[in-house]
Design a protein around this motif. Structure first.
Motif, mmCIF file in Angstrom:
data_model
loop_
_atom_site.group_PDB
_atom_site.id
_atom_site.type_symbol
_atom_site.label_atom_id
_atom_site.label_comp_id
_atom_site.label_asym_id
_atom_site.label_seq_id
_atom_site.Cartn_x
_atom_site.Cartn_y
_atom_site.Cartn_z
ATOM 1 N N TYR A 157 0.709 -1.198 -0.067
ATOM 2 C CA TYR A 157 -0.045 -0.118 -0.061
ATOM 3 C C TYR A 157 1.094 1.386 0.021
ATOM 4 O O TYR A 157 1.934 1.406 0.599
ATOM 5 C CB TYR A 157 -0.948 0.033 1.288
ATOM 6 C CG TYR A 157 -2.050 -0.961 1.216
ATOM 7 C CD1 TYR A 157 -3.242 -0.844 0.545
ATOM 8 C CD2 TYR A 157 -1.777 -2.552 1.607
ATOM 9 C CE1 TYR A 157 -4.356 -1.398 0.603
ATOM 10 C CE2 TYR A 157 -2.875 -3.154 1.578
ATOM 11 C CZ TYR A 157 -4.180 -2.905 1.001
ATOM 12 O OH TYR A 157 -5.000 -3.586 1.098
ATOM 13 N N GLY A 158 0.226 2.307 -0.835
ATOM 14 C CA GLY A 158 1.220 3.604 -0.544
ATOM 15 C C GLY A 158 -0.203 4.660 -0.115
ATOM 16 O O GLY A 158 -1.088 4.589 -0.313
ATOM 17 N N ARG A 159 0.587 5.602 0.652
ATOM 18 C CA ARG A 159 -0.360 6.605 0.957
ATOM 19 C C ARG A 159 -0.788 7.528 0.201
ATOM 20 O O ARG A 159 -0.015 8.051 -0.830
ATOM 21 C CB ARG A 159 0.076 7.472 2.260
ATOM 22 C CG ARG A 159 -0.582 8.246 3.018
ATOM 23 C CD ARG A 159 0.329 9.134 4.110
ATOM 24 N NE ARG A 159 -0.615 9.877 4.946
ATOM 25 C CZ ARG A 159 -0.231 10.202 5.980
ATOM 26 N NH1 ARG A 159 0.840 9.886 6.688
ATOM 27 N NH2 ARG A 159 -1.057 10.923 6.870
ATOM 28 N N ILE A 160 -2.205 7.761 -0.031
ATOM 29 C CA ILE A 160 -2.612 8.620 -1.142
ATOM 30 C C ILE A 160 -3.140 10.127 -0.361
ATOM 31 O O ILE A 160 -3.557 10.879 -1.098
ATOM 32 C CB ILE A 160 -3.766 8.231 -2.031
ATOM 33 C CG1 ILE A 160 -4.685 7.603 -1.178
ATOM 34 C CG2 ILE A 160 -3.133 6.898 -2.636
ATOM 35 C CD1 ILE A 160 -6.010 7.127 -1.693
ATOM 36 N N GLY A 161 -3.153 10.088 0.761
ATOM 37 C CA GLY A 161 -3.845 11.570 1.349
ATOM 38 C C GLY A 161 -4.077 11.151 2.899
ATOM 39 O O GLY A 161 -3.913 9.989 3.364
ATOM 40 N N ASP A 162 -5.083 12.085 3.156
ATOM 41 C CA ASP A 162 -5.792 12.020 4.719
ATOM 42 C C ASP A 162 -7.117 11.949 4.597
ATOM 43 O O ASP A 162 -7.590 12.622 3.566
ATOM 44 C CB ASP A 162 -5.091 12.906 5.503
ATOM 45 C CG ASP A 162 -3.456 12.880 5.728
ATOM 46 O OD1 ASP A 162 -3.154 11.779 5.870
ATOM 47 O OD2 ASP A 162 -2.992 13.941 5.847
ATOM 48 N N GLN A 163 -7.680 11.293 5.547
ATOM 49 C CA GLN A 163 -9.117 11.283 5.575
ATOM 50 C C GLN A 163 -9.712 11.368 7.145
ATOM 51 O O GLN A 163 -9.113 10.929 7.763
ATOM 52 C CB GLN A 163 -9.707 10.094 4.740
ATOM 53 C CG GLN A 163 -11.270 10.063 4.691
ATOM 54 C CD GLN A 163 -11.785 8.667 3.913
ATOM 55 O OE1 GLN A 163 -12.451 8.120 4.772
ATOM 56 N NE2 GLN A 163 -11.173 8.428 2.844
ATOM 57 N N GLN A 164 -10.960 12.188 7.351
ATOM 58 C CA GLN A 164 -11.468 12.047 8.554
ATOM 59 C C GLN A 164 -12.864 11.782 8.295
ATOM 60 O O GLN A 164 -13.779 12.478 7.967
ATOM 61 C CB GLN A 164 -11.166 13.106 9.441
ATOM 62 C CG GLN A 164 -11.698 13.063 10.800
ATOM 63 C CD GLN A 164 -11.501 14.354 11.602
ATOM 64 O OE1 GLN A 164 -11.375 15.381 11.250
ATOM 65 N NE2 GLN A 164 -11.457 14.162 12.803
ATOM 66 N N PRO A 165 -13.381 10.426 8.527
ATOM 67 C CA PRO A 165 -14.661 10.110 8.024
ATOM 68 C C PRO A 165 -15.884 10.378 8.855
ATOM 69 O O PRO A 165 -16.869 10.328 8.709
ATOM 70 C CB PRO A 165 -14.349 8.456 7.788
ATOM 71 C CG PRO A 165 -13.238 8.069 8.828
ATOM 72 C CD PRO A 165 -12.335 9.295 8.724
ATOM 73 N N PHE A 166 -15.445 10.726 10.389
ATOM 74 C CA PHE A 166 -16.254 11.134 11.285
ATOM 75 C C PHE A 166 -15.543 12.173 11.918
ATOM 76 O O PHE A 166 -14.721 12.326 12.489
ATOM 77 C CB PHE A 166 -16.925 9.791 12.239
ATOM 78 C CG PHE A 166 -17.325 8.674 11.351
ATOM 79 C CD1 PHE A 166 -18.748 8.638 11.113
ATOM 80 C CD2 PHE A 166 -16.436 7.581 10.915
ATOM 81 C CE1 PHE A 166 -19.190 7.599 10.263
ATOM 82 C CE2 PHE A 166 -16.888 6.608 10.340
ATOM 83 C CZ PHE A 166 -18.430 6.610 10.118
ATOM 84 N N PRO A 167 -16.545 13.177 12.418
ATOM 85 C CA PRO A 167 -16.119 14.318 13.401
ATOM 86 C C PRO A 167 -15.140 13.721 14.418
ATOM 87 O O PRO A 167 -14.492 14.525 14.942
ATOM 88 C CB PRO A 167 -17.344 15.009 13.712
ATOM 89 C CG PRO A 167 -18.253 14.638 12.691
ATOM 90 C CD PRO A 167 -18.020 13.104 12.437
ATOM 91 N N ASP A 168 -15.628 12.838 15.060
ATOM 92 C CA ASP A 168 -15.111 12.249 16.250
ATOM 93 C C ASP A 168 -13.917 10.874 16.141
ATOM 94 O O ASP A 168 -13.456 10.515 17.014
ATOM 95 C CB ASP A 168 -15.857 11.727 17.256
ATOM 96 C CG ASP A 168 -16.803 10.600 16.834
ATOM 97 O OD1 ASP A 168 -16.912 10.276 15.755
ATOM 98 O OD2 ASP A 168 -17.556 9.978 17.804
ATOM 99 N N SER A 169 -13.727 10.883 14.869
ATOM 100 C CA SER A 169 -12.574 9.631 14.354
ATOM 101 C C SER A 169 -11.145 10.430 14.179
ATOM 102 O O SER A 169 -11.126 11.649 13.916
ATOM 103 C CB SER A 169 -13.144 9.155 13.161
ATOM 104 O OG SER A 169 -12.679 9.853 12.034
ATOM 105 N N PRO A 170 -10.347 9.672 14.472
ATOM 106 C CA PRO A 170 -8.938 10.360 14.200
ATOM 107 C C PRO A 170 -8.707 10.603 12.591
ATOM 108 O O PRO A 170 -9.761 10.065 11.795
ATOM 109 C CB PRO A 170 -7.871 8.910 14.378
ATOM 110 C CG PRO A 170 -8.768 8.023 14.966
ATOM 111 C CD PRO A 170 -10.088 8.176 14.657
ATOM 112 N N VAL A 171 -7.931 11.460 12.264
ATOM 113 C CA VAL A 171 -7.333 11.557 10.849
ATOM 114 C C VAL A 171 -6.510 10.562 10.432
ATOM 115 O O VAL A 171 -5.437 10.166 11.174
ATOM 116 C CB VAL A 171 -6.680 12.880 10.861
ATOM 117 C CG1 VAL A 171 -6.438 12.997 9.369
ATOM 118 C CG2 VAL A 171 -7.608 14.360 11.106
#
Length: 180
Positions: A157-171
Motif C-alpha cells: 500500500y502507498g499513502r494517497i492522502g488523509d481522511q477524517q470520515p467522522f467528526p470524532d474519528s482520528p485523521v
C-alpha cells in the motif's frame, strides 16, 4: 497453531464474533476510548459496511478459537468513502462503479496471535480472487508510533492522502494498492 480461515458473506453468522474481537482489541488492549470506539458505534459501521453488495469477511480460527478477522466492501457508485478526504485527489481517482475499488474496512488480530503473520495471511486470503482493480484502507498514522502504517506499506500500500470520515474519528492516512 492450527489456523483455519473461513469466509463469510452473511454478517449475521459472525456479527457477535467480529464485535467481540473489535471491543477486546480496540478498547481493552489498545485502550482506545471515546464514542467512536464504542461497541454500538462499531456495530453500526459493521451494519452499514455489510449491507453493501460484495461484502466479505475472513475470520481465523485457531483450534476453534477466533483469532482475528478482516472484512472488506466494494465501493459503489454512490459511495461516501472519498467524501471525507482532506487531501485533493486527481480527477477521476474517486470514480467508483462497484468493481473498481475494494475498501478494507477492518483487520483486527487478538493479542495471542499478533506478530505471527496471521494478519497478513488473513489479508491476502481476503484479497485473493477478488475482481476489483485496487484495494484501499484507512490507518491511524499514530497507531504503534507509525508501525501499523509501515506494515501496510510492506504489504504494497502507498499513502494517497488523509481522511477524517467522522467528526470524532482520528485523521487517518488513506492508502491504496493494486490487486493485479
Amino acid at each position: 497453531m492450527t489456523v483455519e480461515l473461513r469466509h463469510y458473506r452473511d454478517v449475521e453468522e459472525v456479527r457477535n464474533t467480529i464485535v467481540d474481537i473489535h471491543v477486546e482489541v480496540r478498547q481493552l488492549d489498545f485502550k482506545l476510548v471515546g464514542d467512536f470506539y464504542r461497541a454500538e458505534r462499531f456495530n453500526d459501521r459493521l451494519t452499514n459496511h455489510s449491507s453493501a453488495p460484495g461484502w466479505e469477511a475472513v475470520i481465523a480460527y485457531d483450534d476453534g478459537t477466533p483469532a482475528g478477522f478482516a472484512y472488506a466492501t466494494p465501493l459503489g457508485p454512490k459511495t461516501r468513502w472519498w467524501s471525507a478526504m482532506t487531501t485533493p485527489l486527481p480527477d477521476g481517482y474517486t470514480e467508483e462503479n462497484g468493481t473498481r475499488t475494494l475498501a478494507l474496512n477492518e483487520i483486527v488480530i487478538r493479542r495471542t496471535w499478533r506478530g505471527t503473520g496471521l494478519a497478513h495471511r488473513i489479508h491476502e486470503d481476503l484479497l485473493t480472487g477478488r475482481t476489483e482493480e485496487r484495494a484501499t484502507l484507512l490507518v491511524n498514522p499514530k497507531a504503534g508510533d507509525g508501525k501499523v502504517q509501515a506494515v501496510y506499506e510492506r504489504w504494497g500500500y502507498g499513502r494517497i492522502g488523509d481522511q477524517q470520515p467522522f467528526p470524532d474519528s482520528p485523521v487517518f492516512a488513506a492508502m491504496m494498492r493494486s490487486l493485479h
